[in-house]
Design a protein around this motif. Structure first.
Motif, mmCIF file in Angstrom:
data_model
loop_
_atom_site.group_PDB
_atom_site.id
_atom_site.type_symbol
_atom_site.label_atom_id
_atom_site.label_comp_id
_atom_site.label_asym_id
_atom_site.label_seq_id
_atom_site.Cartn_x
_atom_site.Cartn_y
_atom_site.Cartn_z
ATOM 1 N N GLY A 212 0.809 -1.207 0.000
ATOM 2 C CA GLY A 212 0.000 0.000 0.000
ATOM 3 C C GLY A 212 0.845 1.260 0.000
ATOM 4 O O GLY A 212 2.078 1.213 0.110
ATOM 5 N N HIS A 213 0.165 2.401 -0.100
ATOM 6 C CA HIS A 213 0.862 3.669 -0.274
ATOM 7 C C HIS A 213 0.741 4.613 0.918
ATOM 8 O O HIS A 213 1.431 5.635 0.965
ATOM 9 N N GLY A 214 -0.152 4.309 1.874
ATOM 10 C CA GLY A 214 -0.301 5.193 3.012
ATOM 11 C C GLY A 214 -1.584 4.934 3.765
ATOM 12 O O GLY A 214 -2.259 3.922 3.553
ATOM 13 N N VAL A 215 -1.926 5.875 4.644
ATOM 14 C CA VAL A 215 -3.127 5.756 5.459
ATOM 15 C C VAL A 215 -3.814 7.116 5.526
ATOM 16 O O VAL A 215 -3.154 8.152 5.630
ATOM 17 N N ILE A 216 -5.130 7.113 5.418
ATOM 18 C CA ILE A 216 -5.925 8.291 5.749
ATOM 19 C C ILE A 216 -6.359 8.081 7.190
ATOM 20 O O ILE A 216 -7.193 7.227 7.487
ATOM 21 N N SER A 217 -5.754 8.854 8.073
ATOM 22 C CA SER A 217 -5.660 8.493 9.483
ATOM 23 C C SER A 217 -6.509 9.359 10.399
ATOM 24 O O SER A 217 -6.541 10.584 10.266
ATOM 25 N N VAL A 218 -7.162 8.703 11.369
ATOM 26 C CA VAL A 218 -7.825 9.398 12.472
ATOM 27 C C VAL A 218 -6.802 9.747 13.548
ATOM 28 O O VAL A 218 -6.763 10.868 14.056
ATOM 29 N N ALA A 219 -5.940 8.792 13.873
ATOM 30 C CA ALA A 219 -4.953 9.008 14.941
ATOM 31 C C ALA A 219 -4.007 10.157 14.636
ATOM 32 O O ALA A 219 -3.502 10.815 15.555
ATOM 33 N N ALA A 220 -3.789 10.439 13.349
ATOM 34 C CA ALA A 220 -2.906 11.555 12.984
ATOM 35 C C ALA A 220 -3.443 12.887 13.468
ATOM 36 O O ALA A 220 -2.681 13.851 13.586
ATOM 37 N N ASN A 221 -4.732 12.980 13.764
ATOM 38 C CA ASN A 221 -5.267 14.188 14.377
ATOM 39 C C ASN A 221 -4.592 14.489 15.704
ATOM 40 O O ASN A 221 -4.430 15.649 16.081
#
Length: 307
Positions: A212-221
């Motif tokens: 995969g290429h990455g994550v669209i993240s909740v934790a990154a908030n």
């Protein structure tokens, strides 16, 4: 056009990678807290977040007006200034409305749009295909599919994703089923051109290991720099380092879903002093006191709040 996009760096699909925050929409007394949102974007740029998703599920897209969405899009583009890709959430359960929002996003200078599968309608696979095909035909902008059946009650089959991947400006998918079989099938059927992004922090490590290429993240908030470093380790193939980071961050991933997203994330940001209020819009409700204490305990373990 915000930022004068011709004067700013623009990003292609190949730049959509790493830790992309599904940024929250702060509210104060029922209204969008524009300055609070602006400060969050600035913080993410400082903390090396690799990209922004504005007005996604975590941004409470379902309860924002078109005018509020437009203003949030504008602020994000103004602040990002071509430093990172800005992906705008334009998916609805109405194809015509989705086209309208997607056209607006293109005119404002978005690098790409994120389009959730139509919720409530329960379209067939053919209906899903035609929905995305219609938007892609009407608006020439990179489109990222968003498959989150836990929210929408429908799921894009890997075969449907493969059909859609043949459309030139459908460039990737946010895969939030949590199923590695599904992710594997999509990768097998779509090839290297298609961007595969985890839609769950829990599955980011596994999906990255698959290619995969990455994550669209909740934790990154809440921990933007840590998520950025985590994804960079994955992208560099530093799997021992990435695995350790996955296990270190895992309790926080769980805490972000003590209640319905984005309630825990906004509560955490409020406790951290990053936003003025944990306010969410009905039908979402404030976090229960019991869960606030559980969340506070986890945040204290990461030294994000005082114990």
């Amino acid at each position: 056009m915000p930022c004068g996009r011709k004067r700013c760096k623009t990003f292609g699909p190949e730049d959509i990678r790493g830790s992309i925050v599904a940024i929250v929409t702060p509210f104060r007394d029922g209204a969008v807290d524009e300055e609070g949102f602006r400060e969050l974007v600035r913080w993410h740029l400082k903390e090396k977040t690799h990209g922004l998703v504005v007005v996604g599920t975590t941004g409470e897209s379902a309860t924002l007006t078109k005018e509020e969405k437009a203003r949030l899009f504008e602020i994000a583009l103004e602040e990002a200034k071509g430093k990172v890709p800005v992906i705008l959430g334009t998916g609805t359960n109405n194809t015509a409305a989705s086209i309208e929002l997607t056209r607006m996003a293109k005119e404002m200078g978005a690098d790409a749009v994120l389009m959730v599968t139509p919720y409530y309608n329960k379209p067939t696979q053919e209906g899903l295909y035609r929905h995305y095909e219609a938007v892609a035909r009407e608006v020439n902008i990179p489109i990222i599919l968003y498959n989150v059946p836990g929210r929408t009650s429908v799921s894009l089959a890997p075969e449907t994703v493969a059909r859609l991947a043949k459309i030139k400006n459908i460039v990737g998918i946010k895969e939030a089923t949590g199923c590695m079989r599904q992710a594997t099938e999509i990768m097998r059927l779509t090839g290297n051109r298609f961007r595969i992004l985890s839609g769950d922090d829990f599955t980011a490590f596994s999906l990255m290991a698959l290619g995969g290429h990455g994550v669209i993240s909740v934790a990154a908030n809440v921990v933007p720099r840590e998520m950025s470093r985590f994804m960079e380790a994955c992208l560099k193939g530093q799997w021992d380092k990435a695995r350790k980071m996955h296990f270190k961050l895992y309790p926080l991933f769980k805490a972000m879903f003590l209640e319905t997203n984005p309630v825990p994330a906004k509560t955490a940001l409020s406790l951290m002093g990053r936003i003025a209020s944990p306010e969410v819009r009905l039908p979402l409700a404030p976090m229960s006191e019991a869960n606030v204490e559980k969340l506070r305990t986890v945040l204290a373990e990461y030294k994000l709040v005082e114990s």
